[in-house]
Enzyme design. Sequence first.
Site, short mmCIF file in Angstrom:
data_model
loop_
_atom_site.label_atom_id
_atom_site.label_comp_id
_atom_site.label_asym_id
_atom_site.label_seq_id
_atom_site.Cartn_x
_atom_site.Cartn_y
_atom_site.Cartn_z
N ARG A 31 -36.36 -4.03 -16.68
CA ARG A 31 -37.35 -5.05 -17.06
C ARG A 31 -37.42 -6.18 -16.04
O ARG A 31 -37.71 -7.33 -16.39
CB ARG A 31 -37.06 -5.63 -18.45
CG ARG A 31 -37.25 -4.65 -19.58
CD ARG A 31 -37.35 -5.39 -20.92
NE ARG A 31 -37.16 -4.47 -22.03
CZ ARG A 31 -36.29 -4.66 -23.02
NH1 ARG A 31 -35.54 -5.73 -23.05
NH2 ARG A 31 -36.19 -3.77 -23.98
N ARG A 35 -41.54 -10.23 -18.39
CA ARG A 35 -41.73 -11.49 -19.10
C ARG A 35 -40.97 -12.68 -18.54
O ARG A 35 -41.33 -13.82 -18.79
CB ARG A 35 -41.34 -11.29 -20.57
CG ARG A 35 -42.20 -10.26 -21.27
CD ARG A 35 -41.61 -9.86 -22.61
NE ARG A 35 -40.37 -9.10 -22.46
CZ ARG A 35 -39.65 -8.66 -23.47
NH1 ARG A 35 -40.02 -8.92 -24.70
NH2 ARG A 35 -38.55 -7.95 -23.25
N ARG A 44 -51.03 -11.47 -16.58
CA ARG A 44 -51.25 -10.70 -17.81
C ARG A 44 -52.06 -11.47 -18.85
O ARG A 44 -52.35 -10.92 -19.91
CB ARG A 44 -49.89 -10.33 -18.44
CG ARG A 44 -49.21 -9.09 -17.90
CD ARG A 44 -49.76 -7.79 -18.47
NE ARG A 44 -50.12 -7.85 -19.87
CZ ARG A 44 -49.26 -7.75 -20.89
NH1 ARG A 44 -47.97 -7.56 -20.65
NH2 ARG A 44 -49.69 -7.81 -22.14
N ASP A 80 -44.85 1.67 -19.58
CA ASP A 80 -44.13 1.67 -20.85
C ASP A 80 -43.88 3.11 -21.27
O ASP A 80 -44.70 3.99 -20.96
CB ASP A 80 -44.94 0.94 -21.93
CG ASP A 80 -44.10 0.66 -23.17
OD1 ASP A 80 -43.98 1.58 -24.02
OD2 ASP A 80 -43.56 -0.45 -23.29
N TYR A 153 -39.71 6.69 -32.22
CA TYR A 153 -40.88 5.81 -32.40
C TYR A 153 -41.94 6.48 -33.26
O TYR A 153 -42.53 5.87 -34.15
CB TYR A 153 -41.47 5.44 -31.04
CG TYR A 153 -40.80 4.27 -30.37
CD1 TYR A 153 -40.82 3.00 -30.95
CD2 TYR A 153 -40.16 4.40 -29.14
CE1 TYR A 153 -40.21 1.91 -30.34
CE2 TYR A 153 -39.55 3.33 -28.51
CZ TYR A 153 -39.57 2.08 -29.12
OH TYR A 153 -38.97 1.01 -28.52
#
Length: 343
Positions: A31, A35, A44, A80, A153
């Site tokens: 990552r 973020r 973004r 992702d 998921y």
Amino acid sequence: MSRVTPTPRDSAFVRACRGLPVPHTPVWFMRQAGRSLPEYRKIREGIAMLDSCRRPDLVTEITLQPVRRHGVDAAILFSDIVVPLAAAGVALDIVPGTGPVISAPIRSRADLGHLGEPGDVGFVAEAVRLLLAELGPTPLIGFAGAPFTLASYLIEGGPSRNHEHTKALMHSEPALWHELAGRLADTALTFLRAQLDAGVDAIQLFDSWAGALSERDYREFVLPHSVKVLDGVAAYGVPRIHFGVGTGELLGAMRDAGADVVGVDWRIPLDEAVRRLGGHAVVQGNLDPALLHASWPVLEAEVRRIVDEGKAADGHIFNLGHGVLPGVDPDVLTRVVGLVHGL
């Protein structure tokens, strides 16, 4: 005399993956493109996560941001693990603060129709080609989600603490489980091969939730499908990294799936991980991401300890034990890279 131009194959990252001597311990962060970076948040703004992953121009810029800022030894493609599920027709959304949410979970044979054939991911290949033109000797890591984590998921409908629906289906309907996991292995393979055909230098298979399983269940229900994925890309000859969270009891089984490099989370020391892997292994990890919020003296001591413990391995790539947390100061990551390189 002509000067030889370095290539990703000559990089400290690829050499460490192969257990070869390196000029310094290579470092990258799961990552790292995301973020924690203000430039990421800016680019973004107003763009949904799935839409970002489908735009090669955005994928290229976001992937490059941590390489420019931190000087890491490898880039990892911004995407992702659920992108190939969406391409296969699954109705899903990546909800900020939650993660992937599946509109219609798969919990019966009738639900299998929600998962179509592996879809077109040409936008991923285009992003890889754009990145290779920019990265030069810095290697690019491609990735995919492993069948178990993708299945979890799909069955749970989103992130899960206990994976109760997944485990119940796995044990009560093993034939259905293996059919679903086999189809997801094909989906992951299509995603990885698109990246490999475009030229990525290594791949990582994320089995983020495999740590929820016993080793017995992992070997019976998960290992065959992860083998299918990792064996399916073996002919490309690039390093294959296999990573999960809470998988200290599964490390040997995860390497048996076909990993060249075993990712280790922060729960066990790297030298103990090497011991569990039989004394010879290439490992990746394993700073606790939360400690990026600690004072520098605490963080420095942890980094030094991990680099020292990594010497027990045939090769060591410094990384976190999971991904960068959103509130981390990017300057701390840059400082960690400098420290690791200096050691």
